[in-house]
Design a protein around this motif. Sequence first.
Motif, short mmCIF file in Angstrom:
data_model
loop_
_atom_site.label_atom_id
_atom_site.label_comp_id
_atom_site.label_asym_id
_atom_site.label_seq_id
_atom_site.Cartn_x
_atom_site.Cartn_y
_atom_site.Cartn_z
N GLU A 81 -9.85 -6.87 -9.49
CA GLU A 81 -9.81 -7.19 -10.98
C GLU A 81 -11.09 -6.96 -11.01
N LEU A 82 -12.07 -6.87 -10.22
CA LEU A 82 -13.46 -6.80 -10.63
C LEU A 82 -14.10 -5.17 -10.60
N GLY A 83 -13.03 -4.40 -10.39
CA GLY A 83 -13.07 -2.60 -10.63
C GLY A 83 -12.91 -1.92 -10.06
N HIS A 84 -12.89 -2.77 -8.56
CA HIS A 84 -12.88 -1.85 -7.30
C HIS A 84 -11.34 -1.14 -7.43
N GLN A 85 -11.07 -0.11 -6.93
CA GLN A 85 -9.85 0.80 -5.58
C GLN A 85 -10.25 0.60 -4.72
N VAL A 86 -9.68 -0.78 -4.40
CA VAL A 86 -9.71 -1.56 -2.86
C VAL A 86 -8.33 -1.06 -2.29
N GLY A 87 -8.87 -1.15 -0.82
CA GLY A 87 -7.27 -0.69 -0.36
C GLY A 87 -7.45 -1.55 1.39
N VAL A 88 -6.75 -2.02 1.32
CA VAL A 88 -6.30 -3.50 2.18
C VAL A 88 -5.76 -2.71 3.71
N LEU A 89 -6.10 -3.74 4.45
CA LEU A 89 -5.46 -3.47 6.17
C LEU A 89 -5.20 -5.19 5.99
N LEU A 90 -3.68 -4.77 6.21
CA LEU A 90 -2.98 -6.32 6.13
C LEU A 90 -2.64 -6.48 7.49
N PRO A 91 -2.72 -6.95 8.38
CA PRO A 91 -2.46 -8.13 9.31
C PRO A 91 -0.84 -7.95 9.73
N PRO A 92 -1.05 -8.03 10.96
CA PRO A 92 1.58 -8.26 10.99
C PRO A 92 1.68 -9.64 10.89
N ALA A 93 0.60 -10.80 10.52
CA ALA A 93 1.38 -12.05 9.66
C ALA A 93 1.61 -11.22 7.96
N LEU A 94 1.53 -10.44 7.46
CA LEU A 94 0.89 -10.64 6.04
C LEU A 94 1.82 -9.51 5.64
N ALA A 95 2.64 -8.90 6.81
CA ALA A 95 3.04 -7.55 6.35
C ALA A 95 4.02 -7.52 5.08
N ASP A 96 4.20 -8.01 4.69
CA ASP A 96 5.29 -8.07 3.47
C ASP A 96 4.92 -9.18 2.59
N ALA A 97 3.54 -9.64 2.13
CA ALA A 97 2.94 -10.26 1.60
C ALA A 97 2.88 -9.40 0.62
N PRO A 98 3.11 -9.68 -0.79
CA PRO A 98 2.92 -8.96 -2.21
C PRO A 98 0.87 -9.13 -2.43
N VAL A 99 0.51 -7.66 -2.75
CA VAL A 99 -0.60 -8.00 -3.34
C VAL A 99 -1.07 -6.53 -3.89
N LYS A 100 -1.27 -6.67 -5.12
CA LYS A 100 -2.11 -6.29 -6.32
C LYS A 100 -3.38 -5.60 -5.79
N ALA A 101 -3.63 -4.31 -5.50
CA ALA A 101 -3.89 -3.33 -4.79
C ALA A 101 -4.36 -1.92 -5.40
N HIS A 102 -5.20 -1.21 -4.65
CA HIS A 102 -4.87 0.52 -5.02
C HIS A 102 -4.16 1.28 -3.78
N ALA A 103 -4.38 0.12 -2.68
CA ALA A 103 -3.86 1.10 -1.32
C ALA A 103 -2.97 -0.15 -0.79
N VAL A 104 -2.23 -0.04 0.27
CA VAL A 104 -2.05 -1.17 1.29
C VAL A 104 -1.44 -0.22 2.00
N VAL A 105 -2.01 -0.78 3.08
CA VAL A 105 -1.27 -0.52 4.98
C VAL A 105 -0.45 -1.76 5.18
N ALA A 106 0.42 -2.10 6.04
CA ALA A 106 0.63 -2.49 6.64
C ALA A 106 0.52 -3.32 8.51
N LEU A 107 -0.72 -2.99 9.26
CA LEU A 107 -0.71 -2.81 10.49
C LEU A 107 0.76 -2.83 11.39
N PRO A 108 0.22 -2.65 12.48
CA PRO A 108 1.45 -2.25 13.82
C PRO A 108 1.00 -3.86 14.67
N ASP A 109 2.03 -4.10 14.38
CA ASP A 109 1.91 -5.72 15.59
C ASP A 109 1.46 -4.97 17.02
#
Length: 324
Positions: A245-273
Amino acid sequence: MSATTSDIEKATGVLRAGGLVAFPTETVYGLGANAEDPAAVARIFRVKGRPPSHPLIVHIGGARDLDDWVEDVPATARLLAEHFWPGPLTLVLPRGRRVPLEATGGLETVAVRVPDHPVALALLATFGGGVTAPSANRFGQVSPTTADHVRAELGDGADFVLDGGPCQVGVESTIVDATGGVPSILRPGGVTREDLEAVLGHRLAVPSTSRIRVPGQHPSHYAPRARVVLVEPEEVVAEAERAQELGHQVGVLLPPALADAPVKAHAVVALPDSPAAYARGLYGLLRGLDQQGCDLIVASLPVEDGLGLAIANRLRRAAGPRPS
């Protein structure tokens, strides 16, 4: 793709002529030079932009060669070599006469290991000597785990690139101070603290600072172009969306527990268990987020046991201050 016998012979010729060869190991790709050629070793530092006081690792063909490269080998070091070589373990020991000070950053200790990769072992056997090599990337940046990473990072900085496919461990070797007394872990890596302790029969310290300089101790290391921000696992989504929201192009490394969480970001990666899968893919993920145009990466630290300790170490360094 895998290097051929002809490729190995060409690479050997480059090393003997004082050139630099990028080659695969089980951890990351290395930028290698003849360990006994001070001029070739000095060129590694120039190509990488690496401070000359930052020591390198000497790769040898087997534990049988250890006495050729170090002055004294304590029983503990021989025990660790017997159990973990070939493999992602580096031992710091007193420097032998064959090792120039250019390779050790001026120290009287040398870091030595035997890589567990058929191409690296074939190169060492054909060359018949030691190969000094840090990771094949610009100093402080993300380590390469494929030959394409090396070519993209170094261009013609390497005189020859041996392609051995993707690296199977994906993070650098564990470095252990074995110079005498009680050993300690100077850099967590591909051999876990728990595995080392099982062999030694006692706990191992992981000091935050050391009297011995070793690779990977710079405040910023393994860093993508994007800034890395570390938060608690439950804060990853909120922090990523706030930065977006502050204007960054954000990449997210989602921990396994949040693999299915919706995220408003430029790029989202769900990490392996699996920590092994995470370690193997970590540097590729960071490079990929750079390539997607991210300027900020939000991540959390994994549980710091097993390979999680090495992953956490790399993320902390990636998030640290950049080298000037």
